[in-house]
Design an enzyme around this catalytic site. Structure first.
Site, PDB file in Angstrom:
ATOM      1  N   THR A  38      20.190  -0.061 -27.161  1.00  0.00           N
ATOM      2  CA  THR A  38      19.033  -0.718 -26.562  1.00  0.00           C
ATOM      3  C   THR A  38      17.776  -0.226 -27.261  1.00  0.00           C
ATOM      4  OG1 THR A  38      20.098  -1.021 -24.435  1.00  0.00           O
ATOM      5  CG2 THR A  38      17.700  -0.859 -24.414  1.00  0.00           C
ATOM      6  N   HIS A  55      30.484  -4.353 -21.229  1.00  0.00           N
ATOM      7  CA  HIS A  55      29.864  -3.047 -20.947  1.00  0.00           C
ATOM      8  C   HIS A  55      30.306  -2.590 -19.546  1.00  0.00           C
ATOM      9  CE1 HIS A  55      27.268   0.293 -20.974  1.00  0.00           C
ATOM     10  NE2 HIS A  55      26.125  -0.261 -21.306  1.00  0.00           N
ATOM     11  N   ASN A 114      28.547   3.791 -18.560  1.00  0.00           N
ATOM     12  CA  ASN A 114      27.190   4.331 -18.407  1.00  0.00           C
ATOM     13  C   ASN A 114      26.481   4.019 -17.089  1.00  0.00           C
ATOM     14  OD1 ASN A 114      27.821   5.191 -20.938  1.00  0.00           O
ATOM     15  ND2 ASN A 114      26.366   3.887 -22.026  1.00  0.00           N
ATOM     16  N   TYR A 126      26.377   1.343 -15.151  1.00  0.00           N
ATOM     17  CA  TYR A 126      25.877   0.005 -14.826  1.00  0.00           C
ATOM     18  C   TYR A 126      26.875  -0.715 -13.912  1.00  0.00           C
ATOM     19  CZ  TYR A 126      22.369   1.351 -18.175  1.00  0.00           C
ATOM     20  OH  TYR A 126      21.365   2.047 -18.818  1.00  0.00           O
ATOM     21  N   ASN A 137      23.002   7.776 -15.145  1.00  0.00           N
ATOM     22  CA  ASN A 137      22.644   6.836 -14.068  1.00  0.00           C
ATOM     23  C   ASN A 137      23.248   7.251 -12.730  1.00  0.00           C
ATOM     24  OD1 ASN A 137      20.832   5.086 -15.367  1.00  0.00           O
ATOM     25  ND2 ASN A 137      22.526   3.962 -16.319  1.00  0.00           N
TER      26      ASN A 137
HETATM   27  C1  LIG Z   1      18.338   4.556 -27.960  1.00  0.00           C
HETATM   28  C2  LIG Z   1      19.714   4.404 -27.357  1.00  0.00           C
HETATM   29  C3  LIG Z   1      20.069   3.199 -26.775  1.00  0.00           C
HETATM   30  C4  LIG Z   1      21.359   2.993 -26.257  1.00  0.00           C
HETATM   31  N1  LIG Z   1      21.714   1.774 -25.759  1.00  0.00           N
HETATM   32  C5  LIG Z   1      22.995   1.532 -25.365  1.00  0.00           C
HETATM   33  C6  LIG Z   1      23.410   0.237 -24.971  1.00  0.00           C
HETATM   34  O1  LIG Z   1      22.648  -0.733 -25.005  1.00  0.00           O
HETATM   35  N2  LIG Z   1      24.703   0.085 -24.560  1.00  0.00           N
HETATM   36  C7  LIG Z   1      25.585   1.135 -24.532  1.00  0.00           C
HETATM   37  O2  LIG Z   1      26.744   0.947 -24.157  1.00  0.00           O
HETATM   38  N3  LIG Z   1      25.207   2.377 -24.926  1.00  0.00           N
HETATM   39  C8  LIG Z   1      23.954   2.592 -25.357  1.00  0.00           C
HETATM   40  N4  LIG Z   1      23.599   3.830 -25.822  1.00  0.00           N
HETATM   41  C9  LIG Z   1      24.631   4.858 -25.993  1.00  0.00           C
HETATM   42  C10 LIG Z   1      25.161   4.846 -27.428  1.00  0.00           C
HETATM   43  O3  LIG Z   1      25.839   3.635 -27.718  1.00  0.00           O
HETATM   44  C11 LIG Z   1      26.136   6.011 -27.679  1.00  0.00           C
HETATM   45  O4  LIG Z   1      27.194   5.929 -26.748  1.00  0.00           O
HETATM   46  C12 LIG Z   1      25.464   7.364 -27.546  1.00  0.00           C
HETATM   47  O5  LIG Z   1      24.235   7.406 -28.279  1.00  0.00           O
HETATM   48  C13 LIG Z   1      26.386   8.481 -28.043  1.00  0.00           C
HETATM   49  O6  LIG Z   1      26.802   8.250 -29.389  1.00  0.00           O
HETATM   50  P1  LIG Z   1      26.103   8.991 -30.629  1.00  0.00           P
HETATM   51  O7  LIG Z   1      26.280  10.478 -30.380  1.00  0.00           O
HETATM   52  O8  LIG Z   1      26.783   8.516 -31.866  1.00  0.00           O
HETATM   53  O9  LIG Z   1      24.640   8.618 -30.600  1.00  0.00           O
HETATM   54  C14 LIG Z   1      22.304   4.063 -26.296  1.00  0.00           C
HETATM   55  C15 LIG Z   1      21.920   5.294 -26.851  1.00  0.00           C
HETATM   56  C16 LIG Z   1      20.651   5.458 -27.390  1.00  0.00           C
HETATM   57  C17 LIG Z   1      20.301   6.774 -28.021  1.00  0.00           C
END
Ligand SMILES: Cc1cc2nc3c(=O)[nH]c(=O)nc-3n(C[C@H](O)[C@H](O)[C@H](O)COP(=O)(O)O)c2cc1C
Length: 354
Positions: free
Chosen positions: A30, A170, A173, A175, A230
């Site tokens: 996001t 989805h 997290n 939701y 959340n």
């Molecule tokens: C800025 C940001 C936005 C995110 N938006 C979403 C999202 O829209 N949908 C989702 O399932 N997870 C979202 N996440 C979680 C990421 O997809 C991911 O699960 C999380 O960052 C952990 O992975 P990483 O360590 O590779 O960053 C978001 C994380 C960040 C940092």
């Protein structure tokens, strides 16, 4: 010794009908750059096009209905204007040889009246307020649950019209779907609450509805069994998610996308468990996520039942992540101040390798 460049992380992978160029997946992120009307903006086209060398892009979460929105400027996939704007994005990614799935989202109680149509109270399985700056949601009536399933179905159809290669549900997290799964947020007394089978019903019905639209090989699902983000928890997450995975196995989905980490500290003394057991239980394509880097991704793909690894944070600032990994190039740091919302700065101006 094999050099890391020969790792299967860099080899192509057959995902459903598609051949991905590599197993480095862009996780859903996001970034809150859609218009106030929840329509993708031209800068989003540049952003996704820049990242087309990922084996697969999973789009930022996109609400399946106006009711499904919980933040300003997140994109929707429920009207024609949104479909047209997304189509330009998917065309641009395809022109660069990339693949892109859309993440289908309903936030449930993680919303506010000012983000809801007619300033309505956000909906949830039960009227239980999340910690923080939220109000107590309204529990969905049994009759309304069919319309939620229908919203996911219509959104899946819209994603097809918008030229996506598939969709990800989805269910992670904290939701709406996760709120139905967990007994901290679901106190319903009908067929969608109580037993594990009842709490999992909505997620599975949504999945089946979306599979009817797309075919099972173009539908993925995201779960986050140990993530309290959340304000969500469960009295027995291991039993709950074991059941969910047993039910998902025969559906032969394109993949299971597992958030293996906790994004926030644990709630009270809610039980934690090792998600490795779920990884072994799942029979299809497993996409691992949560804190991976090049070294750990190579390791799990070579040594564990993991086919794909997704990267979130790293994709914010590194649009050419596969090339950086392959060349052992340095990674750009993320500008925290421009993560969510704003303009092109900290969005489409991160430097590529030269
Ligand atoms: C800025 C940001 C936005 C995110 N938006 C979403 C999202 O829209 N949908 C989702 O399932 N997870 C979202 N996440 C979680 C990421 O997809 C991911 O699960 C999380 O960052 C952990 O992975 P990483 O360590 O590779 O960053 C978001 C994380 C960040 C940092």
């Amino acid at each position: 010794m094999k050099s890391s460049q020969q790792s299967p992380l860099f080899s192509s992978f057959k995902l459903g009908p598609y051949t991905l160029n590599n197993r480095i997946i862009m996780a859903p992120l996001t970034r809150s750059r859609a218009s106030d009307e929840q329509v993708p903006q031209p800068m989003m086209l540049t952003y996704y096009e820049q990242r087309a060398s990922a084996g697969l892009i999973i789009s930022e979460a996109s609400q399946v209905s106006a009711q499904g929105a919980g933040y300003a400027n997140t994109p929707g996939i429920y009207n024609d204007e949104q479909i047209i704007a997304w189509k330009q994005i998917t065309d641009a990614v395809h022109d660069k040889g990339g693949r892109i799935f859309l993440q289908l989202w309903h936030v449930g109680r993680i919303s506010k009246p000012e983000l809801q149509p007619n300033n309505a109270t956000p909906v949830a399985p039960s009227a239980i307020k999340p910690a923080g700056d939220y109000i107590t949601p309204r529990a969905l009536e049994l009759e309304e649950i069919n319309s939620i399933i229908n919203d996911f179905r219509l959104a899946a159809e819209n994603a097809k019209k918008a030229g996506f290669d598939g969709v990800e549900i989805h269910a992670a997290n904290g939701y709406l779907l996760d709120q139905f799964l967990r007994d901290s947020t679901n106190h319903r007394g009908d067929s969608y609450g109580g037993s594990i089978a009842n709490r999992a019903r909505l997620t599975l019905e949504v999945t089946k509805a979306v599979v009817e639209v797309w075919g099972s090989d173009k539908v993925g699902i995201r779960l986050s069994p140990i993530n309290p983000f959340n304000d969500i928890s469960d009295s027995n997450p291991e039993a709950l998610f074991t059941y969910v995975i047993e039910q998902l196995n025969p559906l032969n989905l394109a993949y299971l996308h597992m958030v293996e980490m906790a994004m926030t500290p644990p709630i009270d003394d809610s039980p934690v468990f090792d998600v490795a057991s779920l990884k072994k239980l799942y029979q299809g394509v497993y996409m691992a996520n949560g804190g991976y880097n090049k070294t750990t991704a190579i390791d799990v793909i070579e040594n564990e039942p993991v086919e794909l690894v997704s990267f979130g944070e790293l994709y914010i600032a590194n649009l050419d992540l596969p090339a950086r990994f392959r060349n052992n190039a340095p990674l750009n740091p993320v500008d925290e101040s421009t993560k969510y919302g704003g303009n092109e700065k900290g969005y489409i101006d991160y430097p590529a390798l030269v």
